[in-house]
Motif scaffolding. Structure first.
Motif, PDB file in Angstrom:
ATOM      1  N   HIS A  67       0.392  -1.391   0.291  1.00 19.18           N
ATOM      2  CA  HIS A  67       0.533   0.519   0.076  1.00 19.18           C
ATOM      3  C   HIS A  67       0.735   1.319  -0.067  1.00 19.18           C
ATOM      4  N   LYS A  68       1.115   1.579  -1.290  1.00 20.04           N
ATOM      5  CA  LYS A  68       1.974   2.727  -1.024  1.00 20.04           C
ATOM      6  C   LYS A  68       3.197   2.763  -1.379  1.00 20.04           C
ATOM      7  N   ASN A  69       4.219   2.930  -0.288  1.00 24.36           N
ATOM      8  CA  ASN A  69       5.425   2.487  -0.128  1.00 24.36           C
ATOM      9  C   ASN A  69       5.616   1.981   1.311  1.00 24.36           C
ATOM     10  N   MET A  70       4.133   0.935   2.143  1.00 21.39           N
ATOM     11  CA  MET A  70       4.704  -0.137   2.636  1.00 21.39           C
ATOM     12  C   MET A  70       3.654  -1.467   1.972  1.00 21.39           C
ATOM     13  N   LEU A  71       5.343  -2.500   2.754  1.00 18.84           N
ATOM     14  CA  LEU A  71       4.908  -3.567   2.484  1.00 18.84           C
ATOM     15  C   LEU A  71       4.058  -4.400   3.253  1.00 18.84           C
ATOM     16  N   LEU A  72       2.904  -5.351   2.966  1.00 18.20           N
ATOM     17  CA  LEU A  72       2.450  -6.011   3.706  1.00 18.20           C
ATOM     18  C   LEU A  72       2.973  -7.108   4.014  1.00 18.20           C
ATOM     19  N   LEU A  73       3.155  -7.854   4.458  1.00 22.99           N
ATOM     20  CA  LEU A  73       3.734  -9.401   5.245  1.00 22.99           C
ATOM     21  C   LEU A  73       2.495  -9.781   5.711  1.00 22.99           C
ATOM     22  N   HIS A 128       7.902  -8.186  12.818  1.00 24.63           N
ATOM     23  CA  HIS A 128       7.891  -6.814  12.879  1.00 24.63           C
ATOM     24  C   HIS A 128       9.460  -6.525  13.321  1.00 24.63           C
ATOM     25  N   LEU A 129       9.596  -7.158  14.566  1.00 25.58           N
ATOM     26  CA  LEU A 129      11.453  -6.861  15.317  1.00 25.58           C
ATOM     27  C   LEU A 129      12.318  -6.954  13.736  1.00 25.58           C
ATOM     28  N   MET A 130      11.443  -7.917  12.755  1.00 20.91           N
ATOM     29  CA  MET A 130      12.713  -8.031  12.090  1.00 20.91           C
ATOM     30  C   MET A 130      12.813  -6.949  10.795  1.00 20.91           C
ATOM     31  N   SER A 131      11.893  -5.682  10.965  1.00 21.34           N
ATOM     32  CA  SER A 131      11.433  -5.121   9.846  1.00 21.34           C
ATOM     33  C   SER A 131      12.369  -4.867   8.398  1.00 21.34           C
ATOM     34  N   GLY A 132      13.292  -4.471   9.606  1.00 20.76           N
ATOM     35  CA  GLY A 132      14.675  -3.460   9.250  1.00 20.76           C
ATOM     36  C   GLY A 132      15.013  -4.567   8.129  1.00 20.76           C
ATOM     37  N   GLU A 133      15.890  -5.524   8.284  1.00 23.65           N
ATOM     38  CA  GLU A 133      16.726  -6.655   7.473  1.00 23.65           C
ATOM     39  C   GLU A 133      15.441  -6.736   6.331  1.00 23.65           C
ATOM     40  N   ILE A 134      14.281  -6.890   6.587  1.00 20.39           N
ATOM     41  CA  ILE A 134      13.180  -7.815   5.444  1.00 20.39           C
ATOM     42  C   ILE A 134      13.502  -6.229   4.623  1.00 20.39           C
ATOM     43  N   GLU A 188      15.931  -4.113   4.057  1.00 19.70           N
ATOM     44  CA  GLU A 188      17.088  -3.769   3.387  1.00 19.70           C
ATOM     45  C   GLU A 188      16.706  -5.406   2.060  1.00 19.70           C
ATOM     46  N   ARG A 189      16.579  -6.049   2.242  1.00 21.86           N
ATOM     47  CA  ARG A 189      16.193  -7.459   0.860  1.00 21.86           C
ATOM     48  C   ARG A 189      15.176  -7.011   0.209  1.00 21.86           C
ATOM     49  N   VAL A 190      14.594  -6.957   0.641  1.00 24.11           N
ATOM     50  CA  VAL A 190      13.062  -6.251  -0.919  1.00 24.11           C
ATOM     51  C   VAL A 190      13.453  -5.212  -1.433  1.00 24.11           C
ATOM     52  N   ASN A 191      14.261  -4.198  -0.915  1.00 20.03           N
ATOM     53  CA  ASN A 191      14.795  -2.897  -1.418  1.00 20.03           C
ATOM     54  C   ASN A 191      16.237  -2.966  -1.831  1.00 20.03           C
ATOM     55  N   ALA A 192      16.977  -3.900  -1.366  1.00 22.45           N
ATOM     56  CA  ALA A 192      18.277  -4.443  -2.803  1.00 22.45           C
ATOM     57  C   ALA A 192      17.490  -5.303  -4.041  1.00 22.45           C
ATOM     58  N   PHE A 193      17.013  -5.925  -3.715  1.00 19.04           N
ATOM     59  CA  PHE A 193      15.929  -6.711  -5.100  1.00 19.04           C
ATOM     60  C   PHE A 193      15.331  -5.678  -5.524  1.00 19.04           C
ATOM     61  N   SER A 252       9.157   1.756   2.485  1.00 13.04           N
ATOM     62  CA  SER A 252       9.698   2.247   3.553  1.00 13.04           C
ATOM     63  C   SER A 252       9.241   2.040   5.205  1.00 13.04           C
ATOM     64  N   SER A 253       8.532   1.104   5.239  1.00 15.59           N
ATOM     65  CA  SER A 253       8.074   0.553   6.453  1.00 15.59           C
ATOM     66  C   SER A 253       7.457  -0.785   6.192  1.00 15.59           C
ATOM     67  N   VAL A 254       7.127  -1.791   7.068  1.00 16.43           N
ATOM     68  CA  VAL A 254       6.252  -3.266   6.934  1.00 16.43           C
ATOM     69  C   VAL A 254       5.309  -3.298   7.881  1.00 16.43           C
ATOM     70  N   LYS A 255       4.051  -3.822   7.375  1.00  6.69           N
ATOM     71  CA  LYS A 255       2.766  -4.105   8.332  1.00  6.69           C
ATOM     72  C   LYS A 255       2.553  -5.132   7.819  1.00  6.69           C
ATOM     73  N   VAL A 256       2.905  -5.852   9.303  1.00  2.00           N
ATOM     74  CA  VAL A 256       2.501  -7.228   9.912  1.00  2.00           C
ATOM     75  C   VAL A 256       1.689  -7.981  10.223  1.00  2.00           C
ATOM     76  N   ARG A 257       0.201  -8.353   9.282  1.00  2.00           N
ATOM     77  CA  ARG A 257      -1.219  -8.827   9.672  1.00  2.00           C
ATOM     78  C   ARG A 257      -1.093 -10.361   9.380  1.00  2.00           C
ATOM     79  N   LEU A 258      -1.808 -10.706  10.831  1.00  2.00           N
ATOM     80  CA  LEU A 258      -2.225 -12.539  10.548  1.00  2.00           C
ATOM     81  C   LEU A 258      -2.965 -12.721   9.044  1.00  2.00           C
TER      82      LEU A 258
END
Length: 190
Positions: free
Chosen positions: A72-78, A90-96, A98-103, A110-116
């Motif tokens: 959603h815009k610049n937010m990755l939904l997991l 959520h605690l690993m969002s920085g590493e996630i 990095e990996r996605v933006n490198a690809f 710019s952010s990660v939102k984690v949902r069930l």
């Protein structure tokens, strides 16, 4: 024999330019040209490649746990299977990120939102297929209903004051009299 409709000019141009160099047209270039012809952008083509290559981007340990739901815009939904894993990702969002933006070859998210997950469709079909393959046949079958509601046995009645209204209420709930004898069938079944 049915004829194929003519390809969009930008798709033909991308295929022709590649063929002039002597090699076959790359699917990524054709996909970019197709999306551009349909009003999409190269970012959409890159996102499609991200979902297809999710396991390579995240790695074999993280890919089956972090399921892509979209953006959603610049937010990755997991999506995740349980709340504990949701906290961990959520605690690993920085590493996630990095990996996605490198690809993506630029800071796309710019952010990660984690949902069930809760039955939502994940974007990489290979992850859901891998989860099904790793399950035993008993796990793949539909879930069986759990045990029914817990019925009180009235075992605490012996240590309670028989004159107390709480004791009388508990005895009624347990279907027993305060002396330990069972009452008749209750009026309601729940």
């Amino acid at each position: 024999m049915k004829q194929q409709p003519p390809a969009h000019p930008s798709i033909r141009r991308a295929a022709r330019q590649r063929r002039k160099g002597g090699g076959p047209a790359l699917a990524g270039e054709l996909l970019s040209a197709l999306l551009a012809a349909l009003g999409g952008s190269p970012e959409h083509a890159r996102l499609s490649l991200l979902w297809q290559n999710w396991e390579q981007v995240m790695g074999p340990e993280l890919a089956p746990l972090a399921l892509p739901l979209g953006h959603h815009k610049n937010m990755l939904l997991l999506g995740v299977e349980d709340a504990m894993l949701m906290q961990e990702l959520h605690l690993m969002s920085g590493e996630i990120l990095e990996r996605v933006n490198a690809f993506m070859e630029k800071p796309f998210f710019s952010s990660v939102k984690v949902r069930l997950v809760l039955g939502k469709n994940v974007l990489n079909a290979t992850a859901s297929a891998c989860r099904t393959e790793k399950m035993s046949p008993a796990e793949q079958s539909p879930p069986r209903p759990g045990p029914g509601p817990v019925r009180p046995s009235g075992s605490f009645l012996a240590g309670m004051d028989p004159a107390s209204p709480v004791t009388r209420c508990y005895a009624r709930f347990a279907g027993r009299q305060t002396g330990g004898a069972s009452q008749g069938p209750s009026r309601e079944t729940r």
